[in-house]
Design an enzyme around this catalytic site. Structure first.
Site, PDB file in Angstrom:
ATOM      1  N   GLY A 147       1.793   2.459   3.734  1.00 47.90           N
ATOM      2  CA  GLY A 147       2.742   3.555   3.632  1.00 47.90           C
ATOM      3  C   GLY A 147       2.063   4.876   3.372  1.00 47.90           C
ATOM      4  N   GLY A 149       2.785   8.843   1.453  1.00 43.22           N
ATOM      5  CA  GLY A 149       3.615   9.657   0.570  1.00 43.22           C
ATOM      6  C   GLY A 149       3.006  11.019   0.367  1.00 43.22           C
ATOM      7  N   GLY A 150       3.665  11.855  -0.433  1.00 46.86           N
ATOM      8  CA  GLY A 150       3.155  13.184  -0.702  1.00 46.86           C
ATOM      9  C   GLY A 150       1.865  13.164  -1.493  1.00 46.86           C
ATOM     10  N   GLY A 152      -0.501  10.743  -1.142  1.00 46.49           N
ATOM     11  CA  GLY A 152      -1.584  10.147  -0.378  1.00 46.49           C
ATOM     12  C   GLY A 152      -1.096   8.945   0.413  1.00 46.49           C
ATOM     13  N   VAL A 154      -1.127   4.371   0.945  1.00 44.61           N
ATOM     14  CA  VAL A 154      -1.260   3.051   0.329  1.00 44.61           C
ATOM     15  C   VAL A 154      -1.773   2.081   1.380  1.00 44.61           C
ATOM     16  CG1 VAL A 154      -0.091   1.172  -0.873  1.00 44.61           C
ATOM     17  CG2 VAL A 154       0.608   3.535  -1.286  1.00 44.61           C
ATOM     18  N   LYS A 168      -3.666   2.436  -3.706  1.00 44.15           N
ATOM     19  CA  LYS A 168      -3.057   3.769  -3.602  1.00 44.15           C
ATOM     20  C   LYS A 168      -4.149   4.826  -3.703  1.00 44.15           C
ATOM     21  CE  LYS A 168       0.352   6.665  -6.025  1.00 44.15           C
ATOM     22  NZ  LYS A 168       1.296   6.700  -7.174  1.00 44.15           N
ATOM     23  N   ASP A 267      10.966   9.571 -12.562  1.00 44.30           N
ATOM     24  CA  ASP A 267      11.017   9.532 -11.098  1.00 44.30           C
ATOM     25  C   ASP A 267      11.587   8.208 -10.615  1.00 44.30           C
ATOM     26  OD1 ASP A 267      10.775  10.735  -8.651  1.00 44.30           O
ATOM     27  OD2 ASP A 267       8.678  10.213  -8.357  1.00 44.30           O
TER      28      ASP A 267
END
Length: 390
Positions: A147, A149-150, A152, A154, A168, A267
């Protein structure tokens, strides 16, 4: 005829001039009168020569040796001077760099050391530290991407004992790496079936990596479909969704009451709830977490943190009150309403009505005993579980 006492200068290269000295009482003038010159030559005279001015001339070959030594000395001096100047320039530029970039370079060094000390102070709670080369090996040079994300990416990896892991890689280094430190420090304090396990980390200059247990079913958002979706891959049974909701609640309660230090997540959202092979939920991504003593009920923060749509009002604006663990409860409530499908109905209604406040819409519909669920066909048991969640 008197024997001429004449010393002829040797034919040696380098003789610059010849000085003639006539040792006689009468001066000889070299004029057009050739008899005077003839008389001088017949009488004899002494001759001395020199290429060293008024000083005695050394032996032949001395000049060339002196020139070689002088040349070598000059060259050595020039090289030495250049080397010294070069070193001085480097030292000056380095000093200027440290001076001009003190806020960055010096602070970065201090922050890196602070981060290492902070992590190592966790003692037995500190996870295993990996080198970046080991991270590349366990991920096969980041071959299998899970995946993005903002923060970085995974990647899927495997440890030496054949355990699968989620790696990650932090690409966005915000500030002094506070999010990375928070995540390592926070998750290292936890041990719960509904909180993801951190197995290790890598901290090498700008290389910051977290190694988590692998969750084969990914994040919860993949199993929450919108109303128009016809896909069956993201549909879960109502009983499973209810158990996920309960599991997340247990994980949050553990963070607030089960740890030696209270952890506020800040979060909670679908993307940060991971599912194992049995669809048991695990809270993940502690990058925005805050550690606080249990006696502290209100925490201070600079600016809002979290994800739009999940942020509690008091986190966004202090006019609504103090920030506490209840702020996570608000985010959890929004997550549950998404699981129940209520938010989808709200979004569909907003598209053709005036803008409304979602929690207020929920409250009014429940008070009026109206149906706030989606239009899917549910059994009586499923309806009861959904209404419990709402």
């Amino acid at each position: 005829m008197h024997s001429t006492n004449v010393i002829r200068p040797p034919s040696t290269a380098g003789l610059v001039g010849v000085r003639l000295k006539i040792l006689r009482t009468a001066a000889i003038e070299l004029t057009t009168n050739g008899s005077a010159l003839k008389e001088a030559l017949m009488s004899g005279f002494n001759v001395t020569y020199s290429d060293c001015g008024t000083q005695p001339c050394p032996n032949p070959g001395y000049s060339s040796k002196w020139w070689n030594r002088s040349f070598k000395g000059v060259v050595a001096g020039i090289v030495g001077t250049i080397a010294v100047i070069f070193v001085m320039i480097i030292c000056y530029l380095k000093r200027e760099q440290l001076s001009n970039m003190g806020v960055i370079s010096k602070k970065k060094t201090e922050d890196n050391q602070y981060a290492k000390d902070f992590i190592m102070n966790q003692g037995s709670l500190a996870p295993k530290q990996y080198s970046y080369s080991n991270i590349k090996k366990m991920t096969h040079s980041f071959k299998n991407k899970l995946g993005q994300g903002g923060y970085g990416s995974v990647y899927k990896g495997k440890l030496l004992d054949s355990r699968l892991v989620a790696v990650k890689v932090i690409n966005e280094l915000k500030g002094n790496g506070e999010e990375f430190i928070n995540e390592v420090a926070s998750i290292s304090r936890t041990s719960h079936v509904n909180v993801v396990t951190l197995l290790g980390y890598c901290y090498e200059r700008t290389k910051r990596v977290l190694v988590y247990e692998f969750m084969p079913n990914g994040s919860l958002d993949k199993f929450i479909c919108d109303l128009e979706s016809s896909s069956t891959n993201c549909q879960l049974e109502q009983r499973t969704l209810f158990e996920i909701a309960v599991g997340v609640a247990r994980g949050l309660e553990y963070l607030y009451r089960g740890c030696s230090t209270r952890i506020l997540h800040f979060d909670i959202k679908l993307q940060n709830i991971l599912l194992d092979d049995d669809f048991s939920p695990k809270i993940s991504d502690f990058g925005l977490a805050r550690l606080c003593q249990k006696k502290e009920s209100i925490v201070s923060m600079l600016g809002a943190r979290g994800t739009i749509g999940y942020i509690a009002p008091e986190v966004f604006s202090r006019n609504f009150g103090g920030v506490s663990h209840k702020s996570d409860v608000y985010s959890y409530g929004m997550l549950i309403l998404e699981i129940a499908g209520v938010r989808e109905n709200f979004d569909a209604e907003v598209s053709h009505t005036s803008e409304r406040y979602f929690p207020d819409w929920i409250y009014q519909n429940l008070n009026l005993d109206e149906n706030v669920e989606n239009t899917s066909v549910l059994t009586e048991e499923d309806e009861q579980m959904k209404r419990k969640m709402i």
